[in-house]
Design a protein around this motif. Structure first.
Motif, short mmCIF file in Angstrom:
data_model
loop_
_atom_site.label_atom_id
_atom_site.label_comp_id
_atom_site.label_asym_id
_atom_site.label_seq_id
_atom_site.Cartn_x
_atom_site.Cartn_y
_atom_site.Cartn_z
N ALA A 243 19.56 43.73 43.85
CA ALA A 243 20.25 42.34 43.49
C ALA A 243 21.36 42.19 44.57
N PRO A 244 21.67 41.28 45.03
CA PRO A 244 22.86 41.05 45.70
C PRO A 244 23.96 41.37 45.36
N ARG A 245 24.77 42.04 46.00
CA ARG A 245 26.02 42.56 45.68
C ARG A 245 27.16 42.24 46.50
N ASP A 246 28.13 41.57 46.08
CA ASP A 246 29.33 41.43 46.99
C ASP A 246 30.54 42.23 46.59
N PRO A 247 30.95 43.13 47.58
CA PRO A 247 32.30 44.25 47.09
C PRO A 247 33.20 43.64 46.72
N TYR A 248 33.62 42.07 47.15
CA TYR A 248 34.80 41.89 46.81
C TYR A 248 34.74 41.12 45.16
N ASP A 249 33.57 40.80 44.79
CA ASP A 249 33.23 40.40 43.38
C ASP A 249 33.55 41.53 42.64
N VAL A 250 32.99 42.40 43.12
CA VAL A 250 32.98 43.66 42.21
C VAL A 250 34.49 44.25 41.83
N LEU A 251 35.19 44.04 42.90
CA LEU A 251 36.91 44.24 42.64
C LEU A 251 37.56 43.20 41.96
N GLY A 252 36.84 42.02 42.04
CA GLY A 252 37.65 40.85 41.50
C GLY A 252 38.53 40.43 42.31
N ILE A 253 38.15 40.21 43.56
CA ILE A 253 39.35 39.85 44.58
C ILE A 253 38.52 38.97 45.60
N ALA A 254 39.31 37.98 46.24
CA ALA A 254 38.82 36.88 47.21
C ALA A 254 38.52 37.70 48.83
N PRO A 255 37.40 37.28 49.31
CA PRO A 255 37.11 37.78 50.56
C PRO A 255 38.30 38.02 51.63
N GLY A 256 39.25 37.27 51.51
CA GLY A 256 40.30 37.32 52.51
C GLY A 256 41.61 38.20 52.04
N THR A 257 41.09 38.91 51.37
CA THR A 257 42.12 39.96 50.34
C THR A 257 42.72 41.01 51.46
N SER A 258 44.11 41.39 51.41
CA SER A 258 44.47 42.34 52.62
C SER A 258 43.94 43.56 52.09
N LEU A 259 43.83 44.43 53.10
CA LEU A 259 43.30 45.87 52.61
C LEU A 259 44.05 46.81 51.63
N GLU A 260 45.42 46.41 51.89
CA GLU A 260 46.39 46.90 50.99
C GLU A 260 46.31 46.39 49.44
N ASP A 261 45.97 45.01 49.21
CA ASP A 261 45.62 44.59 47.99
C ASP A 261 44.61 44.80 47.43
N ALA A 262 43.39 45.19 48.33
CA ALA A 262 42.18 45.43 48.01
C ALA A 262 42.27 47.15 47.35
N ARG A 263 43.02 47.82 48.11
CA ARG A 263 43.25 49.28 47.64
C ARG A 263 43.79 49.13 46.35
N ALA A 264 44.99 48.32 46.15
CA ALA A 264 45.73 48.35 44.80
C ALA A 264 44.46 47.90 43.78
#
Length: 238
Positions: free
Chosen positions: A170-191
């Motif tokens: 099934a298609p999987r978007d890693p940003y969706d899995v973390l509940g963040i927008a695709p343009g989120t900074s790496l620091e915020d993605a890590r958080a």
């Protein structure tokens, strides 16, 4: 007192002819973790029964499916089977169950998403475990779970994210899995990744009402969360 004993007590309190919906009504609004755990367990088994084909009996495969969610001690299978069979014999439809369960665990009117640490999300993940017990995901199961998710208040995009965690291919978007927008900074993605890992800790799940017997639900969630972070961080490093 074990959770299975408390479930047996809840079922024994039913009058002749009453369905499991009465149990959900009685448990609604309780803040007691033991009672929320009883409600969670009955909800997963009851909706799992509605999802299964009605053959009138609990098969070995179905017991195996529930063991993917719950640690059922030897000798307690009868209590789980009783819930299962009561749900299958109940004339109430699964949508009626789902609405009562949503009322029992819904904390706000805000839309839910797959990354929310809400008991209803934990419950849906349990149903996915059961659906995938035979190694396949049928269109009927997909339609059933999508409708339950809608009743629970899960957004369609987030249902697809949850499905991607369980269904191979099934298609999987890693940003969706973390509940963040695709343009989120790496620091915020890590958080977001660290918070998701923290929220999936067994202690946090138990505090939401997930019984200790079912905290194995966190295993697949953590795999998806860590894979999403690895993919996002890997893209940025490339």
């Amino acid at each position: 007192m074990s959770i299975w004993t408390r479930i047996a007590d809840a079922l024994s309190a039913l009058a002749a002819g009453e369905g499991l919906g009465v149990v959900f009504d009685r448990l609604r609004g309780t803040d007691s973790i033991p009672e929320r755990s009883v409600g969670f367990t009955i909800a997963v088994i009851a909706l799992g029964a509605k999802m299964a084909k009605a053959d009138g009996m609990v098969t070995r495969d179905e017991v195996t499916a529930f063991r993917r969610v719950f640690a059922i001690p030897e000798g307690e299978e009868g209590n789980a089977a009783r819930v299962f069979n009561l749900a299958r014999q109940d004339v109430a439809g699964f949508d009626s169950y789902a609405r009562k369960i949503a009322a029992m665990f819904r904390e706000t009117d805000a839309p839910l998403c797959a990354d929310d640490r809400n008991t209803l999300i934990d419950l849906l993940e349990g149903l996915f475990h059961i659906a995938m017990a035979d190694g396949s995901f049928h269109p009927g199961e997909d339609a059933f779970l999508a409708e339950v998710a809608t009743i629970f208040g899960l957004e369609e995009r987030c249902y697809k994210t949850m499905r991607a965690r369980f269904v191979e291919g099934a298609p999987r978007d890693p940003y969706d899995v973390l509940g963040i927008a695709p343009g989120t900074s790496l620091e915020d993605a890590r958080a977001a990744w660290r918070q998701a890992v923290k929220d999936s800790h067994p202690d946090q799940m138990i505090a939401r009402g997930v019984p200790a017997e079912a905290v194995k639900l966190a295993e697949r969630r953590l795999i998806a969360i860590n894979a999403a972070w690895d993919e996002i961080s890997g893209r940025r490093a490339a």
